[in-house]
Design a protein around this motif. Structure first.
Motif, PDB file in Angstrom:
ATOM      1  N   GLU A   6       0.825  -1.202   0.000  1.00 30.10           N
ATOM      2  CA  GLU A   6       0.000   0.000   0.000  1.00 30.10           C
ATOM      3  C   GLU A   6       0.868   1.264   0.000  1.00 30.10           C
ATOM      4  OE1 GLU A   6      -2.073  -2.952   2.899  1.00 30.10           O
ATOM      5  OE2 GLU A   6      -0.033  -2.259   2.468  1.00 30.10           O
ATOM      6  N   CYS A  22      -2.684   0.330  -3.993  1.00 32.24           N
ATOM      7  CA  CYS A  22      -2.190  -0.976  -3.590  1.00 32.24           C
ATOM      8  C   CYS A  22      -1.617  -1.650  -4.835  1.00 32.24           C
ATOM      9  CB  CYS A  22      -3.329  -1.809  -3.018  1.00 32.24           C
ATOM     10  SG  CYS A  22      -2.905  -3.513  -2.611  1.00 32.24           S
ATOM     11  N   TRP A  36     -10.433  -3.201   0.821  1.00 34.88           N
ATOM     12  CA  TRP A  36      -9.733  -2.306   1.748  1.00 34.88           C
ATOM     13  C   TRP A  36     -10.389  -2.439   3.119  1.00 34.88           C
ATOM     14  CZ3 TRP A  36      -5.360   0.424   0.860  1.00 34.88           C
ATOM     15  CH2 TRP A  36      -4.982   0.638  -0.473  1.00 34.88           C
ATOM     16  N   ARG A  38      -9.683  -1.211   7.472  1.00 40.29           N
ATOM     17  CA  ARG A  38      -8.939  -0.257   8.288  1.00 40.29           C
ATOM     18  C   ARG A  38      -9.027  -0.661   9.753  1.00 40.29           C
ATOM     19  NH1 ARG A  38     -12.892   5.055   7.512  1.00 40.29           N
ATOM     20  NH2 ARG A  38     -14.614   4.334   8.844  1.00 40.29           N
ATOM     21  N   ILE A  70     -13.689   2.840  -4.652  1.00 42.44           N
ATOM     22  CA  ILE A  70     -12.682   1.819  -4.922  1.00 42.44           C
ATOM     23  C   ILE A  70     -12.643   1.547  -6.425  1.00 42.44           C
ATOM     24  CG2 ILE A  70     -14.299  -0.113  -4.573  1.00 42.44           C
ATOM     25  CD1 ILE A  70     -11.935  -1.674  -3.360  1.00 42.44           C
ATOM     26  N   SER A  80      -7.113   1.005  -6.082  1.00 44.52           N
ATOM     27  CA  SER A  80      -7.045   2.325  -5.469  1.00 44.52           C
ATOM     28  C   SER A  80      -8.268   2.582  -4.601  1.00 44.52           C
ATOM     29  CB  SER A  80      -6.959   3.396  -6.554  1.00 44.52           C
ATOM     30  OG  SER A  80      -5.777   3.237  -7.319  1.00 44.52           O
ATOM     31  N   LEU A  81      -8.086   3.467  -3.655  1.00 46.11           N
ATOM     32  CA  LEU A  81      -9.195   3.924  -2.820  1.00 46.11           C
ATOM     33  C   LEU A  81      -9.128   5.441  -2.770  1.00 46.11           C
ATOM     34  CD1 LEU A  81     -11.540   2.930  -0.989  1.00 46.11           C
ATOM     35  CD2 LEU A  81      -9.973   3.254   0.943  1.00 46.11           C
ATOM     36  N   TYR A  94      -4.817   1.654   7.046  1.00 48.72           N
ATOM     37  CA  TYR A  94      -5.614   1.084   5.969  1.00 48.72           C
ATOM     38  C   TYR A  94      -4.846  -0.070   5.323  1.00 48.72           C
ATOM     39  CZ  TYR A  94      -9.118   4.718   6.265  1.00 48.72           C
ATOM     40  OH  TYR A  94     -10.135   5.542   6.697  1.00 48.72           O
ATOM     41  N   TYR A  95      -5.547  -1.195   5.161  1.00 46.39           N
ATOM     42  CA  TYR A  95      -4.957  -2.406   4.613  1.00 46.39           C
ATOM     43  C   TYR A  95      -5.640  -2.793   3.309  1.00 46.39           C
ATOM     44  CZ  TYR A  95      -3.104  -3.028   9.331  1.00 46.39           C
ATOM     45  OH  TYR A  95      -2.447  -2.859  10.524  1.00 46.39           O
ATOM     46  N   CYS A  96      -4.831  -3.221   2.377  1.00 42.41           N
ATOM     47  CA  CYS A  96      -5.306  -3.794   1.129  1.00 42.41           C
ATOM     48  C   CYS A  96      -5.302  -5.318   1.291  1.00 42.41           C
ATOM     49  CB  CYS A  96      -4.364  -3.359   0.008  1.00 42.41           C
ATOM     50  SG  CYS A  96      -4.663  -4.086  -1.593  1.00 42.41           S
ATOM     51  N   TRP A 113      -2.666 -10.071   2.607  1.00 40.61           N
ATOM     52  CA  TRP A 113      -2.795  -8.736   3.175  1.00 40.61           C
ATOM     53  C   TRP A 113      -1.509  -7.946   2.985  1.00 40.61           C
ATOM     54  CZ3 TRP A 113      -7.224  -6.991   5.683  1.00 40.61           C
ATOM     55  CH2 TRP A 113      -8.224  -7.950   5.882  1.00 40.61           C
TER      56      TRP A 113
END
Length: 123
Positions: A6, A22, A36, A38, A70, A80-81, A94-96, A113
């Protein structure tokens, strides 16, 4: 095997915008649903948004609906976010994540992840 990295996090004032990206490696990226999530300090990881492998279906948490978007580019292997109208309560890591099957709202559905990127929204 899919590896996710990310980027794009940072500090922004309330009402501002950020775009998270990401980058994914792995030959089978295009067949994975992407999401995504968080996690704020002291809270559980929560769903933010997801997109299916074709990029046709998108899902959002109620808390971000209408503010976040998204998207994915399978040719570039990126997800993308876009986050607009940010609020202090959006502050989190924030995690992808990538899912072999589906693109749901539950963390247990995801197989891979990223390490996360910090987003901080000041009031």
């Amino acid at each position: 095997q899919v590896q996710l990295v990310e980027s794009g996090g940072g500090l922004v004032q309330a009402g501002g915008s950020l775009r998270l990206s990401c980058a994914a490696s792995g030959r089978t990226f295009t067949s994975y649903g992407m999401g995504w999530f968080r996690q704020a300090p002291g809270k559980e990881r929560e769903f933010v948004a997801a997109i299916n492998w074709r990029g046709v279906s998108r899902y959002y948490a109620n808390s971000v609906k209408g503010r976040f978007t998204i998207s994915r580019d399978n040719a570039k292997r990126t997800v993308s976010l876009q986050m607009n109208s940010l609020k202090p309560e959006d502050t989190a890591v924030y995690y992808c994540a990538a899912a072999r099957d589906g693109s749901g709202a539950y963390a247990r559905e995801y197989d891979y992840w990223g390490q996360g990127t910090q987003v901080t929204v000041s009031s």
